[in-house]
Design a protein around this motif. Structure first.
Motif, PDB file in Angstrom:
ATOM      1  N   THR A 207      70.784  35.089 -30.252  1.00  0.00           N
ATOM      2  CA  THR A 207      72.041  35.584 -30.812  1.00  0.00           C
ATOM      3  C   THR A 207      71.795  36.185 -32.187  1.00  0.00           C
ATOM      4  OG1 THR A 207      73.306  33.929 -29.583  1.00  0.00           O
ATOM      5  CG2 THR A 207      74.363  34.882 -31.525  1.00  0.00           C
ATOM      6  N   ALA A 208      70.986  35.511 -33.001  1.00  0.00           N
ATOM      7  CA  ALA A 208      70.671  36.026 -34.338  1.00  0.00           C
ATOM      8  C   ALA A 208      69.917  37.350 -34.251  1.00  0.00           C
ATOM      9  CB  ALA A 208      69.854  34.991 -35.108  1.00  0.00           C
ATOM     10  N   THR A 209      68.964  37.457 -33.322  1.00  0.00           N
ATOM     11  CA  THR A 209      68.198  38.692 -33.169  1.00  0.00           C
ATOM     12  C   THR A 209      69.103  39.867 -32.813  1.00  0.00           C
ATOM     13  OG1 THR A 209      66.127  37.593 -32.576  1.00  0.00           O
ATOM     14  CG2 THR A 209      66.442  39.837 -31.758  1.00  0.00           C
ATOM     15  N   ALA A 210      70.009  39.655 -31.864  1.00  0.00           N
ATOM     16  CA  ALA A 210      70.916  40.734 -31.460  1.00  0.00           C
ATOM     17  C   ALA A 210      71.781  41.191 -32.630  1.00  0.00           C
ATOM     18  CB  ALA A 210      71.783  40.278 -30.294  1.00  0.00           C
ATOM     19  N   LEU A 211      72.231  40.253 -33.453  1.00  0.00           N
ATOM     20  CA  LEU A 211      73.014  40.633 -34.629  1.00  0.00           C
ATOM     21  C   LEU A 211      72.165  41.383 -35.656  1.00  0.00           C
ATOM     22  CD1 LEU A 211      75.178  37.412 -35.027  1.00  0.00           C
ATOM     23  CD2 LEU A 211      76.037  39.720 -34.576  1.00  0.00           C
ATOM     24  N   MET A 212      70.894  41.005 -35.782  1.00  0.00           N
ATOM     25  CA  MET A 212      70.013  41.730 -36.699  1.00  0.00           C
ATOM     26  C   MET A 212      69.770  43.159 -36.215  1.00  0.00           C
ATOM     27  SD  MET A 212      69.396  39.855 -39.339  1.00  0.00           S
ATOM     28  CE  MET A 212      71.143  39.473 -39.108  1.00  0.00           C
ATOM     29  N   GLU A 213      69.746  43.360 -34.904  1.00  0.00           N
ATOM     30  CA  GLU A 213      69.648  44.724 -34.383  1.00  0.00           C
ATOM     31  C   GLU A 213      70.853  45.549 -34.822  1.00  0.00           C
ATOM     32  OE1 GLU A 213      68.070  45.397 -30.344  1.00  0.00           O
ATOM     33  OE2 GLU A 213      68.053  43.211 -30.167  1.00  0.00           O
ATOM     34  N   LEU A 214      72.034  44.937 -34.776  1.00  0.00           N
ATOM     35  CA  LEU A 214      73.234  45.632 -35.226  1.00  0.00           C
ATOM     36  C   LEU A 214      73.204  45.846 -36.736  1.00  0.00           C
ATOM     37  CD1 LEU A 214      75.914  43.868 -33.006  1.00  0.00           C
ATOM     38  CD2 LEU A 214      75.130  46.232 -32.834  1.00  0.00           C
ATOM     39  N   ARG A 215      72.605  44.911 -37.467  1.00  0.00           N
ATOM     40  CA  ARG A 215      72.441  45.119 -38.908  1.00  0.00           C
ATOM     41  C   ARG A 215      71.562  46.341 -39.152  1.00  0.00           C
ATOM     42  NH1 ARG A 215      68.506  44.461 -42.551  1.00  0.00           N
ATOM     43  NH2 ARG A 215      69.133  44.079 -44.722  1.00  0.00           N
ATOM     44  N   ASP A 216      70.478  46.464 -38.413  1.00  0.00           N
ATOM     45  CA  ASP A 216      69.584  47.608 -38.589  1.00  0.00           C
ATOM     46  C   ASP A 216      70.285  48.923 -38.267  1.00  0.00           C
ATOM     47  OD1 ASP A 216      67.504  45.948 -39.350  1.00  0.00           O
ATOM     48  OD2 ASP A 216      66.663  45.818 -37.331  1.00  0.00           O
ATOM     49  N   ALA A 217      71.288  48.847 -37.392  1.00  0.00           N
ATOM     50  CA  ALA A 217      72.055  50.050 -37.036  1.00  0.00           C
ATOM     51  C   ALA A 217      73.201  50.315 -38.012  1.00  0.00           C
ATOM     52  CB  ALA A 217      72.600  49.914 -35.617  1.00  0.00           C
ATOM     53  N   GLY A 218      73.339  49.468 -39.050  1.00  0.00           N
ATOM     54  CA  GLY A 218      74.391  49.652 -40.042  1.00  0.00           C
ATOM     55  C   GLY A 218      75.752  49.198 -39.583  1.00  0.00           C
ATOM     56  N   ARG A 219      75.807  48.376 -38.529  1.00  0.00           N
ATOM     57  CA  ARG A 219      77.094  47.965 -37.955  1.00  0.00           C
ATOM     58  C   ARG A 219      77.447  46.520 -38.249  1.00  0.00           C
ATOM     59  NH1 ARG A 219      76.322  49.204 -31.840  1.00  0.00           N
ATOM     60  NH2 ARG A 219      78.478  48.429 -31.774  1.00  0.00           N
ATOM     61  N   PHE A 220      76.548  45.792 -38.900  1.00  0.00           N
ATOM     62  CA  PHE A 220      76.787  44.368 -39.136  1.00  0.00           C
ATOM     63  C   PHE A 220      76.243  43.990 -40.504  1.00  0.00           C
ATOM     64  CE2 PHE A 220      74.927  40.005 -38.857  1.00  0.00           C
ATOM     65  CZ  PHE A 220      76.122  39.295 -38.774  1.00  0.00           C
ATOM     66  N   ASP A 221      77.106  43.323 -41.273  1.00  0.00           N
ATOM     67  CA  ASP A 221      76.722  42.825 -42.586  1.00  0.00           C
ATOM     68  C   ASP A 221      76.857  41.308 -42.571  1.00  0.00           C
ATOM     69  OD1 ASP A 221      76.365  42.088 -45.204  1.00  0.00           O
ATOM     70  OD2 ASP A 221      78.026  43.271 -46.011  1.00  0.00           O
ATOM     71  N   PRO A 222      75.744  40.558 -42.644  1.00  0.00           N
ATOM     72  CA  PRO A 222      75.852  39.103 -42.575  1.00  0.00           C
ATOM     73  C   PRO A 222      76.603  38.485 -43.742  1.00  0.00           C
ATOM     74  CG  PRO A 222      73.600  39.772 -43.092  1.00  0.00           C
ATOM     75  CD  PRO A 222      74.348  41.008 -42.735  1.00  0.00           C
ATOM     76  N   HIS A 223      76.847  39.254 -44.804  1.00  0.00           N
ATOM     77  CA  HIS A 223      77.530  38.705 -45.969  1.00  0.00           C
ATOM     78  C   HIS A 223      79.002  39.127 -46.052  1.00  0.00           C
ATOM     79  CE1 HIS A 223      73.895  36.924 -47.577  1.00  0.00           C
ATOM     80  NE2 HIS A 223      73.263  38.045 -47.286  1.00  0.00           N
TER      81      HIS A 223
END
Length: 580
Positions: free
Chosen positions: A104-120
């Motif tokens: 689950t964390a990896t998939a969210l990091m993929e979205l972070r790399d795409a500029g679509r997810f900010d963990p903060h």
């Protein structure tokens, strides 16, 4: 307090000794002065795995060992199904439980790399409907990923139902100040992931993780169809009490289950491929899965406060990144996770410094032991082999009766009704004498013992100390003291608490069982494992004495002066007429 996330399976020395007698001698290359070969190391690991499987009591196990480039060995041990004696094979699937969290964390990091997810960003930025009672700043995905959000663990419910139910509950501390494990936190992350990717969780991890890594035998869906190629899972037959030394097992029910916190089914071979993703710093066979920056986020620990997840893998959860426990072992960086889901257990560790990893998966309910001793020993052997050092000896089978400082517990303990318990020392062992009967005591954690007698089947026998000296004993609601005890022997407590005492049970839609026994002891409301319930408001209690713990319980539906329901986050239990 027991549900499908608690308890610990005991040792069986007879089974282990029998397994050890059947093991082949260690290879000559490992016994002589020459540097041990990899084959010798793998043989030593396999020998210990066979012995440890017998000691833990699980029907079957798959153990996969890999380096950065290829699978070194897959051990298939025991039975996928006890009744048919079908063996575990390389095609046998197991539930990996919370190892799913790193996916689950990896998939969210993929979205972070795409500029679509900010963990903060606040969770409500992604889920406007998300609510929880809190006096602190908004919770962020970073807090959820690192288990530092202050949210409770959650219960038998999963997915959006579990996340939505949080609006009835409370945070225990300011986000980022403590570490406490939260499955519902990862359910919340799963809802964020599905909202952003506009797909359901199984499809997302299939596209983003399983397919790129070549994991062709892995799924995030539990169903009668996907479980056809899985090992038969087993539960303890009696889950409302501490497990005996050789607990009876029963086949777990077939279920439908999807959960971003723990629903992946996989094989040893596929999990070896997954481990290579970690050993190569976030790269798959066709290139990077996540960026170097996201990889560093995943493997950087959050808050370190000394708190860890029970005794499933002692020392393993002091430092935690995104879906990963992080350790330093003999100077090496080791990441991994334990897993327990319904009727399977797993443990995975990867030595990032040396480039090898191991995973063990069993088909015994996760109220039982994690196979972490097997995995830890595998990494220890591989480390020695890589350094050209002698392979470490296999750990000796534990003596299930051996007590550290048994004399501490010796003596007579009396209850207010005049009944007495006498604890006698026999070498390193303890015997309980009560009336005309006696029974052996088996250590189960600090100051706790399982009593080998049906007269003491429902609770552990626990002991309390004053100034370091053992002076009292507890069995469920009953309290015994020795002559050395000083202090009050009668205690006042609110009469309203009498409505909350009793036995509660819950069986969810999938047939999984939880139980809770509540009683007043020494003027405090406590659960069956001795955990104190600290009053916060009428009918509402904090579970445990740590002032920051987020776990709560609420008693309500008072009928005939008795609460009919005990509410836990994500799980409601109901009063049962069966007496403890």
């Amino acid at each position: 307090m027991r549900n499908s996330r608690s308890s610990k399976h005991p040792s069986s020395i007879a089974l282990l000794l029998g397994a050890l007698l059947l093991l082949p001698a260690a290879p000559a290359a490992a016994q002589g002065n020459a540097a041990p070969t990899l084959d010798a190391a793998l043989a030593r690991i396999g020998a210990y795995a066979q012995a440890a499987l017998a000691e833990q009591g699980a029907p079957g196990m798959a153990l996969a060992i890999t380096d950065k480039t290829h699978t070194l060995k897959i051990f298939t041990l025991g039975y996928a199904n006890v009744a048919s004696q079908a063996p575990v094979t390389e095609a046998t699937r197991f539930g990996i439980g919370s190892l799913t969290k790193s996916m689950t964390a990896t998939a969210l990091m993929e979205l972070r790399d795409a500029g679509r997810f900010d963990p903060h960003a606040p969770v409500t930025h992604y889920l406007p409907w998300f609510r929880i009672h809190t006096a602190y700043r908004p919770i962020t995905p970073h807090d959820l990923l690192t288990h530092t959000s202050g949210m409770p663990d959650g219960g038998l419910s999963t997915g959006i139902a579990s996340v939505y139910s949080m609006r009835d509950w409370y945070t225990g501390y300011a986000p980022g100040t403590h570490w406490s494990y939260s499955n519902v936190g990862y359910d919340t992350l799963g809802e964020i992931l599905q909202s952003l990717d506009a797909a359901d969780y199984p499809a997302i991890v299939q596209r983003r993780i399983f397919a790129p890594l070549g994991m062709t035998d892995t799924t995030a869906i539990w169903s009668p169809q996907t479980l056809e190629t899985a090992a038969t899972g087993y539960l303890y037959r009696a889950d409302d009490r501490p497990a005996p030394q050789q607990p009876a097992l029963m086949v777990a029910p077939t279920t439908h289950y999807i959960d971003p916190a723990g629903s992946v089914l996989s094989t040893g071979g596929d999990m070896a491929k997954y481990m290579r993703y970690f050993l190569n710093d976030g790269q798959g066979p066709q290139g990077r899965i996540i960026s170097d920056a996201s990889w560093k986020l995943m493997t950087t620990p959050g808050v370190t406060d000394g708190h860890e997840l029970g005794d499933a893998a002692p020392g393993f959860y002091h430092r935690y990144g995104y879906g990963l426990a992080i350790q330093t072992v003999a100077g090496d960086t080791v990441v991994g996770h334990t897993g327990g889901v319904l009727d399977f257990t797993a443990c995975m560790q990867m030595d990032l410094t040396r480039g090898y990893g191991a995973i063990a998966m069993t088909n015994l309910a996760y109220v039982g032991p994690r196979p972490c001793p097997i995995v830890s020993y595998a990494l220890k052997v591989l480390r020695a082999q890589s350094e050209g050092k002698p392979l470490p000896d296999m750990p000796q089978p534990p003596d299930p009766l051996k007590v550290t400082k048994p004399a501490d517990y010796a003596g007579t303990y009396r209850a207010a009704d005049g009944s007495a318990l006498v604890v006698a020392v026999n070498g390193d062992d303890l015997t309980l004498q009560y009336g005309e009967k006696s029974a052996a005591l088996y250590p189960r954690g600090t100051n706790s013992f399982w009593v080998d007698s049906p007269d003491f089947a429902h609770y552990l026998l626990q002991f309390g100390r004053q100034n370091g000296r053992v002076v009292e004993a507890f069995y469920g609601p009953k309290w015994y003291v020795s002559n050395a005890y000083t202090g009050a022997k009668t205690f006042a407590y609110p009469s309203a608490w009498n409505a909350y005492t009793g036995d509660y049970e819950s069986i969810d839609a999938n047939g999984y069982y939880g139980s809770l026994h509540v009683f007043v002891r020494k003027g405090k409301l406590v659960s069956d494992d001795g955990t104190q319930l600290v009053p916060l408001a009428a009918g509402l209690f904090r579970i445990g004495t740590d002032p920051w713990t987020p776990e709560r319980i609420r008693f309500d539906e008072i009928v005939n002066a008795h609460a009919q329901r005990a509410r836990l986050p994500g799980n409601d239990l109901y009063r049962t007429p069966l007496s403890s």
